[in-house]
Motif scaffolding. Structure first.
Motif, mmCIF file in Angstrom:
data_model
loop_
_atom_site.group_PDB
_atom_site.id
_atom_site.type_symbol
_atom_site.label_atom_id
_atom_site.label_comp_id
_atom_site.label_asym_id
_atom_site.label_seq_id
_atom_site.Cartn_x
_atom_site.Cartn_y
_atom_site.Cartn_z
ATOM 1 N N UNK A 150 43.701 35.602 40.614
ATOM 2 C CA UNK A 150 44.003 36.902 40.002
ATOM 3 C C UNK A 150 43.372 37.026 38.626
ATOM 4 N N UNK A 151 43.458 35.944 37.851
ATOM 5 C CA UNK A 151 42.869 35.967 36.501
ATOM 6 C C UNK A 151 41.357 36.109 36.578
ATOM 7 N N UNK A 152 40.746 35.413 37.533
ATOM 8 C CA UNK A 152 39.292 35.498 37.681
ATOM 9 C C UNK A 152 38.856 36.906 38.111
ATOM 10 N N UNK A 153 39.651 37.543 38.972
ATOM 11 C CA UNK A 153 39.344 38.921 39.370
ATOM 12 C C UNK A 153 39.421 39.867 38.175
ATOM 13 N N UNK A 154 40.439 39.668 37.328
ATOM 14 C CA UNK A 154 40.556 40.485 36.114
ATOM 15 C C UNK A 154 39.373 40.253 35.177
ATOM 16 N N UNK A 155 38.891 39.016 35.100
ATOM 17 C CA UNK A 155 37.726 38.729 34.253
ATOM 18 C C UNK A 155 36.474 39.433 34.769
ATOM 19 N N UNK A 156 36.294 39.468 36.098
ATOM 20 C CA UNK A 156 35.137 40.169 36.667
ATOM 21 C C UNK A 156 35.237 41.668 36.400
ATOM 22 N N UNK A 157 36.437 42.224 36.472
ATOM 23 C CA UNK A 157 36.616 43.648 36.145
ATOM 24 C C UNK A 157 36.263 43.909 34.686
ATOM 25 N N UNK A 158 36.614 42.962 33.809
ATOM 26 C CA UNK A 158 36.235 43.117 32.396
ATOM 27 C C UNK A 158 34.719 43.132 32.229
ATOM 28 N N UNK B 253 38.990 36.599 25.409
ATOM 29 C CA UNK B 253 40.019 36.211 26.375
ATOM 30 C C UNK B 253 39.410 35.773 27.702
ATOM 31 N N UNK B 254 38.302 36.395 28.127
ATOM 32 C CA UNK B 254 37.654 35.980 29.381
ATOM 33 C C UNK B 254 37.099 34.564 29.266
ATOM 34 N N UNK C 233 32.298 45.819 30.471
ATOM 35 C CA UNK C 233 31.264 45.510 29.482
ATOM 36 C C UNK C 233 29.946 46.205 29.831
ATOM 37 N N UNK C 234 29.595 46.187 31.120
ATOM 38 C CA UNK C 234 28.382 46.891 31.554
ATOM 39 C C UNK C 234 28.510 48.390 31.294
#
Length: 630
Positions: free
Chosen positions: A144-152, A271-272, A156-157
């Motif tokens: 779940x945390x990794x999915x949130x990081x990819x959304x971040x 945070x990522x 950024x893009x």
């Protein structure tokens, strides 16, 4: 499988995403994109080599795969290489968080950026974020945390797209940016090649997948690699377009405009990185334990080793504490970390997987060929990256020397002697100080006198360096030249624009002239056709008027040329003999025959001339291609 794709993608994307706009500016858009695509193929190939070697050797661990193929020496070499590479990565994460955190928090919450702010932020993240996540045993708990990081990273893009929106649709950047610039290849090739490395995390991420085929595992790797490559390309191109007219550094976050969204993106990036820390701790912890443990470890699930609770916590705390202390004490360790990444990182992620497959694949010469090819590509990248880092070290030392020399050449401050007043004297006994004697002001006439006065000794005998004065004078002399160069450049740009506009106007004039020429040509053709038709009609009418039948012409010619009355008169003359009468008849008939022959010839000639004239008129009707003068 989607959770594994997100986890693997989060382990791939790291600090290198911040340097993509800089690399695109140094190498150009097309060359940079090509290098990223080639790096994608190389990383996928090395992951395939590693997984296939592990499946054929029936192991699920990097260290024991090396032990199975190369013995104890290979196992120890791989363990030490993984530990050094991943510890360097952890230190780099702490350094980045320590560099970005104080600036972001100070600007957001109006806190002074003191010397205590950086270590407090690093310690707080280590204790409250990194250490609790690092103590987890199951990687799937981070999905779940990794999915949130990819959304971040997607946000950024989008943020960089907003920064580049005004310039993206102006079409001015097309003439200002580079599409192919091989000059920066030497500097940016190590960054592109190492931006998609994830080989050390493969076994920890795929630990829970038990009965999946090699094709499905390769599909997960392919999806993650393509996702990260697309993010890198988007950040690189959009960041380059957004800031092509300013100075780009290795951190695109410093070029963002000052607003609330920029601060949110910066905090999210810190945070990522903190969330991605456990994905580095997992393989580093297993390598440390397999290096230290000799007979106490237990192999489970086909080769994965189980770590007891006490050593598990001790090794995790050691990794976090050592990385934190190193990042606090040596904040300028980037060059050393770059050397470690360009040497040991390439060995672990490219060269070792290729060697494993060459050792395992005995019956497939095609795979052995590609494994050897990737091995030599890894050697080339290692040499290029090491030389680039050594060149950076040389540049830093040369800059330090120049700064030191400039500091030595800078004039020392004058020694000022302050008069000490005796505190024991009373106010009545104080010495009366007279005002200073007025001195005539000195008029500075020439620059030469000014230069001479600069070199005069002051108080303690210290003199101002002549070299420093000469440098200042040269800089003052060069300033108007620099201004002239800038004006010339601006004039050149204006001339280029004027030339482009004039070319457009000339093209438009040529087109209009061509259209007018075609219109005139058509008019001339029509006029000539009308003239030809009129001439033909007039000629036909004249021919009809002048045409006389042959019988009428013959009779007319006979009447005109033969003097019948005279002949008849001569014939009717009396007192003629028979002989004379016969002779007169014979002469008359001969003259008649000769005249008729001549008249027939003349009539035939006239008919031929009329026929040729009619043919010429017909040819004039059939003419279609008429030459028109320019």
């Amino acid at each position: 499988m989607r959770a594994h794709v997100m986890t693997l993608a989060n382990s791939i994307i790291g600090v290198s995403i911040l340097a993509m706009p800089f690399c695109y500016k140094e190498c150009g858009i097309v060359l940079s994109t090509l290098l990223l695509v080639l790096s994608n193929f190389m990383s996928r190939a090395s992951c395939h080599f590693l997984l296939k070697s592990a499946i054929k050797s029936r192991t699920r661990d990097f260290e024991f795969l090396a032990f199975h193929l190369f013995g104890k020496l290979g196992k120890v070499t791989v363990e030490l290489s993984i530990i050094m590479f991943l510890m360097g990565t952890c230190i780099a994460f702490f350094v980045v968080m320590g560099d970005l955190g104080p600036q972001i928090i100070g600007d957001t919450f109006n806190i002074k950026n003191t010397s205590a702010l950086r270590p407090s932020i690093m310690i707080g993240l280590a204790v409250f974020v990194i250490l609790p996540l690092g103590l987890l045993r199951d990687v799937n708990s981070l999905n779940t945390i990794c999915t949130a990081a990819i959304i971040f990273y997607a946000c950024l893009v989008f943020k960089i797209f907003i920064e580049a929106f005004d310039k993206l649709f102006s079409s001015v950047w097309l003439s200002e940016i580079y599409f192919w610039k091989p000059v920066g290849l030497f500097q940016c090739l190590p960054i592109f090649s190492m931006s998609l490395f994830c080989q050390t995390q493969l076994f920890d991420i795929f630990e829970t997948i038990t009965n999946e085929s090699l094709d499905k595992l390769n599909a997960v790797i392919r999806s993650s690699m393509n996702m990260c490559t697309s993010v890198y390309i988007s950040v690189g191109i959009l960041g380059y377009i957004a800031h092509y007219d300013s100075v780009l550094t290795g951190n695109i976050l410093t070029s963002f405009s000052q607003c609330l969204s920029s601060d949110i993106i910066k905090i999210g990036f810190v945070m990522s990185i903190a969330v991605s820390f456990p994905l580095v701790i997992f393989p580093c912890r297993s390598s440390i334990y397999s290096l230290l443990a000799t007979k106490d470890y237990v192999l489970v699930s086909g080769g994965r080793q189980h770590i007891a609770e006490t050593p598990f916590k001790c090794i995790t705390c050691f990794i976090v504490l050592f990385s934190l202390v190193t990042g606090l004490l040596m904040p300028n360790i980037e060059v050393v970390l770059g050397l470690i990444g360009s040497t040991i990182g390439v060995m672990i992620n490219v060269m070792f997987p290729s060697m494993f497959l060459v050792r395992v694949a005995n019956k497939s010469p095609k795979e052995r060929f590609w494994a050897r090819f990737i091995f030599f590509v890894g050697i080339f990248i290692m040499v290029m990256g090491t030389s680039a880092n050594l060149y950076a070290i040389h540049q830093t030392f040369s800059n330090m020397k120049t700064v030191h020399r400039e500091a030595e050449s800078y004039p020392k401050p004058m020694d000022v002697h302050h008069e000490i007043i005796n505190p024991k004297l009373k106010t009545s006994e104080e010495i009366r100080v007279e005002p200073p004697v007025p001195v005539e002001p000195i008029i500075k006439a020439n620059n030469a006198e000014v230069k001479q006065e600069k070199s005069v000794k002051v108080d303690s005998g210290n003199t101002i360096s002549k070299d420093a004065i000469n440098k200042e004078d040269e800089e003052l002399e060069k300033r108007p030249e620099i201004e002239l160069l800038e004006k010339l450049k601006s004039h050149e740009k204006e001339e280029k624009k004027i030339l482009a506009e004039s070319k457009k106007i000339l093209e438009e004039l040529k087109g209009a002239r061509q259209v007018q020429f075609e219109k005139n040509k058509r008019k001339l053709v029509n006029n000539l056709k009308n003239l030809n038709t009129n001439n033909m009609n007039t000629n036909k009418q004249e021919i009809k008027k002048n045409h006389i039948p042959l019988d009428e012409k013959k009779s007319k010619l006979v009447k005109e040329q033969v003097p019948l009355p005279l002949v008849l008169k001569e014939a009717n003359r009396p007192n003629k003999t028979n002989i004379e009468t016969k002779r007169d008849k014979r002469d008359l008939t001969s003259t008649m025959h000769s005249n008729t022959d001549e008249n027939e010839e003349n009539c035939n000639k006239n008919e031929k001339s009329d026929a040729t004239r009619v043919k010429n008129v017909g040819n004039i009707d059939n003419t279609e291609n008429i030459s028109i003068p320019n």
